[in-house]
Design a protein around this motif. Structure first.
Motif, PDB file in Angstrom:
ATOM      1  N   ALA A   1       0.848  -1.223  -0.161  1.00 55.88           N
ATOM      2  CA  ALA A   1       0.003  -0.050  -0.038  1.00 55.88           C
ATOM      3  C   ALA A   1       0.997   1.539  -0.089  1.00 55.88           C
ATOM      4  N   PHE A   2       2.041   1.369   0.716  1.00 54.87           N
ATOM      5  CA  PHE A   2       2.946   2.445   0.838  1.00 54.87           C
ATOM      6  C   PHE A   2       3.340   2.643  -0.477  1.00 54.87           C
ATOM      7  N   THR A   3       3.960   1.460  -1.326  1.00 57.32           N
ATOM      8  CA  THR A   3       4.354   1.702  -2.313  1.00 57.32           C
ATOM      9  C   THR A   3       3.537   2.398  -3.594  1.00 57.32           C
ATOM     10  N   ARG A   4       2.140   1.741  -3.497  1.00 59.02           N
ATOM     11  CA  ARG A   4       1.043   2.196  -4.231  1.00 59.02           C
ATOM     12  C   ARG A   4       0.925   3.697  -4.025  1.00 59.02           C
ATOM     13  N   LEU A   5       0.582   3.928  -2.864  1.00 61.48           N
ATOM     14  CA  LEU A   5       0.151   5.316  -2.520  1.00 61.48           C
ATOM     15  C   LEU A   5       1.340   6.487  -2.960  1.00 61.48           C
ATOM     16  N   GLU A   6       2.581   6.095  -2.829  1.00 65.46           N
ATOM     17  CA  GLU A   6       3.649   6.743  -3.073  1.00 65.46           C
ATOM     18  C   GLU A   6       3.642   7.088  -4.481  1.00 65.46           C
ATOM     19  N   LYS A   7       3.510   6.124  -5.164  1.00 62.16           N
ATOM     20  CA  LYS A   7       3.371   6.036  -6.576  1.00 62.16           C
ATOM     21  C   LYS A   7       2.468   6.991  -7.434  1.00 62.16           C
ATOM     22  N   ASN A   8       1.240   6.991  -6.448  1.00 60.44           N
ATOM     23  CA  ASN A   8       0.057   7.790  -7.047  1.00 60.44           C
ATOM     24  C   ASN A   8       0.273   9.143  -6.600  1.00 60.44           C
ATOM     25  N   GLY A   9       1.238   9.619  -5.781  1.00 60.43           N
ATOM     26  CA  GLY A   9       1.519  10.701  -5.197  1.00 60.43           C
ATOM     27  C   GLY A   9       0.569  11.324  -4.041  1.00 60.43           C
TER      28      GLY A   9
ATOM     29  N   THR B   1      11.911   5.472   7.953  1.00 57.16           N
ATOM     30  CA  THR B   1      11.339   5.943   6.987  1.00 57.16           C
ATOM     31  C   THR B   1       9.947   6.380   7.278  1.00 57.16           C
ATOM     32  N   TYR B   2       9.721   7.677   7.277  1.00 55.89           N
ATOM     33  CA  TYR B   2       8.367   8.268   7.703  1.00 55.89           C
ATOM     34  C   TYR B   2       7.675   8.535   6.451  1.00 55.89           C
ATOM     35  N   TYR B   3       6.055   8.426   6.774  1.00 55.10           N
ATOM     36  CA  TYR B   3       5.131   8.824   5.689  1.00 55.10           C
ATOM     37  C   TYR B   3       4.409  10.116   5.923  1.00 55.10           C
ATOM     38  N   ARG B   4       4.097  10.911   5.087  1.00 54.25           N
ATOM     39  CA  ARG B   4       3.075  12.115   5.255  1.00 54.25           C
ATOM     40  C   ARG B   4       2.141  12.157   4.122  1.00 54.25           C
ATOM     41  N   ILE B   5       0.975  12.642   4.571  1.00 51.30           N
ATOM     42  CA  ILE B   5      -0.062  12.661   3.322  1.00 51.30           C
ATOM     43  C   ILE B   5       0.069  13.918   2.490  1.00 51.30           C
ATOM     44  N   THR B   6      -0.152  13.936   1.170  1.00 54.54           N
ATOM     45  CA  THR B   6      -0.110  15.229   0.270  1.00 54.54           C
ATOM     46  C   THR B   6      -1.504  15.506   0.182  1.00 54.54           C
ATOM     47  N   PRO B   7      -1.448  16.852  -0.142  1.00 58.16           N
ATOM     48  CA  PRO B   7      -2.924  17.363  -0.790  1.00 58.16           C
ATOM     49  C   PRO B   7      -3.684  16.575  -1.581  1.00 58.16           C
ATOM     50  N   LEU B   8      -2.997  15.878  -2.613  1.00 61.23           N
ATOM     51  CA  LEU B   8      -3.622  14.995  -3.325  1.00 61.23           C
ATOM     52  C   LEU B   8      -4.236  13.792  -2.678  1.00 61.23           C
ATOM     53  N   GLY B   9      -3.243  13.315  -1.822  1.00 61.30           N
ATOM     54  CA  GLY B   9      -3.735  12.185  -0.834  1.00 61.30           C
ATOM     55  C   GLY B   9      -5.159  12.402  -0.231  1.00 61.30           C
ATOM     56  N   LEU B  10      -5.236  13.671   0.231  1.00 57.75           N
ATOM     57  CA  LEU B  10      -6.290  14.276   1.076  1.00 57.75           C
ATOM     58  C   LEU B  10      -7.598  14.038   0.349  1.00 57.75           C
ATOM     59  N   ALA B  11      -7.337  14.646  -0.969  1.00 59.08           N
ATOM     60  CA  ALA B  11      -8.613  14.715  -1.676  1.00 59.08           C
ATOM     61  C   ALA B  11      -9.046  13.342  -2.026  1.00 59.08           C
ATOM     62  N   TYR B  12      -7.810  12.370  -2.390  1.00 59.86           N
ATOM     63  CA  TYR B  12      -8.400  11.011  -2.406  1.00 59.86           C
ATOM     64  C   TYR B  12      -9.131  10.125  -1.533  1.00 59.86           C
TER      65      TYR B  12
END
Lengths: 321, 108
Positions: B51-59, B75-86
């Motif tokens: 899921a991390f791989t997929r989400l990161e690929k999709n931005g 390795t930390y992850y943060r959500i992007t505006p695009l991710g928030l919209a999704y």
């Protein structure tokens, strides 16, 4: 904790190696280790903790599908070599090299013994009848030959059970690195053995020249010394070459092309024909025509011939591609 | 324990939810999901990382390294505006899905 890392290694063993996968593997490992440590802190036993971590690992195909490494079907058809088997093969190859080398040394000693006995009896006429020296020499020679054949069979049997290594196989990544390190450290020993062997080979005809120079009657002794020192060189080549060969075999890339396989097969066939033929010719010209002084050049010629046949196939392959 | 087939379409949503209030890393996210669902759902390791791989690929998320104590790097992850919209889209989708499926659920 070691168990987790080994488990992951096995899960990734059938997959290609690239930075993305390596990174994922590290991530997975650190996540699993953290989970394991927390379970231990909660009071779970070692086995329980590892059991939970592994049961919650999931399915590696989920990852490969995501990364577009395709259905792992074809990759998984390639069997993975276990650590135990790899080390057993290494040991068998070493021991087989030892026995084959000793066998050749013994066979050469047999011929040398025959020459020496035959000459001693002839020169000093220890017995009235001339045949006894030849007889004794022959008996000694064939006894040593028999022992040598026993050694060849023994060494062949040792390797017999590793027939499956002729097929394509994969080495787990961790094991591969271990063997790569091993080969790196071994390289020095191997080089030294090769140099010693080549020196022995190059210098061994000196025995023959020396005896020719001193007294023609001594030539059979020179030939004996030549044979034994050349056989000692062959022993070095076979024993150390076998160990090197084991490393090469274990570390070779699994996708061997059919042309390459064919090439190896031809090289083996050429070697199997040329060398016994050269030896037979050497012994024949020696015993029948007594040309020990010059007939040893057969071996360098045979060496050049086999080398040329290899080069010929490589050039041919280059032209085709 | 929930079957993974049923929940498959919402793994990404869960991970994005966990990142709404700030960045996090793999193990913490999976631990929080487990706690939030009272251990009714445990996300498998391979599910999480694919899921991390997929989400990161999709931005939808971005990753970055952060040095922790004991010289450990995570390795930390943060959500992007695009991710928030999704994520918002998925929430809407779920509401509809829930309504639809609920039509076929009889309370006994």
């Amino acid at each position: 904790m070691e168990t987790i890392s080994v488990y992951l290694d096995n899960m990734f063993a059938g997959l290609p190696r690239n930075p993305e996968l390596e990174r994922l593997k590290r991530e997975l490992l650190s996540g699993m280790e953290e989970k394991y440590l927390e379970l231990k802190r909660e009071g779970k036993s070692e086995n329980e903790a590892i059991g939970i971590v592994i049961s919650e690992f999931g399915n590696i195909e989920e990852l490969t599908a995501e990364l577009g490494i395709g259905p792992a079907g074809t990759k998984q058809a390639v069997p993975v070599l276990s650590e135990e088997e790899a080390y057993l093969y290494m040991a068998a190859k070493r021991s087989s090299g030892l026995w084959t080398g000793l066998g050749i040394l013994l066979a050469a000693c047999g011929v040398a013994l025959f020459l020496v006995l035959d000459t001693i009896f002839e020169n000093h006429s220890l017995f009235s009848d001339n045949g006894s020296g030849t007889m004794l020499g022959l008996i000694g020679m064939f006894t040593l030959f028999a022992a040598a054949v026993g050694m060849f069979i023994h060494s062949g049997m040792k390797l017999g059970r590793f027939k499956n290594l002729e097929q394509v196989f994969r080495l787990p990544y961790a094991l591969k690195t271990t063997f790569q390190r091993g080969q790196f450290h071994y390289a020095r020993t191997f080089r030294l053995a090769l140099i010693t062997g080549v020196c022995l080979c190059v210098l061994s005809p000196i025995f023959i020249f020396a005896t020719i120079y001193v007294n023609d009657d001594l030539v059979p002794y020179g030939v004996s010394a030549f044979l034994v020192s050349a056989a000692a060189a062959v022993f070095l080549f076979i024993y150390y070459g076998n160990i090197q060969g084991a490393y090469t075999k274990l570390l070779k890339e699994p996708d061997l092309t059919p042309e390459k396989k064919e090439e190896e097969r031809i090289a083996a066939a050429v070697n199997a024909v040329v060398w016994p033929l050269a030896t037979a010719l050497f012994l024949f010209t020696g015993f029948v025509y007594h040309r020990w002084d010059i007939n040893w050049v057969i071996f360098p010629i045979a060496g050049v011939l086999t080398g040329m046949s290899n080069v010929f196939h490589i050039v041919k392959r280059k032209n085709v591609s | 324990m929930i079957s993974s087939d049923v929940i498959r379409g919402y793994n990404d949503t869960m991970i994005l939810y966990m990142l709404l209030d700030g960045e996090s890393y793999g193990y913490e996210i999976s631990k929080n999901i487990r706690q939030l669902t009272q251990e009714k759902y445990v996300m498998k390791e391979t599910t999480l990382y694919s899921a991390f791989t997929r989400l990161e690929k999709n931005g939808y998320i971005e990753s970055f390294y952060r040095d922790e104590s004991f010289g450990k790097r995570r390795t930390y992850y943060r959500i992007t505006p695009l991710g928030l919209a999704y994520y918002k889209e998925k929430c809407e989708e779920w509401k509809v899905t829930q309504q639809v499926v609920n039509q076929f659920i009889r309370e006994w």
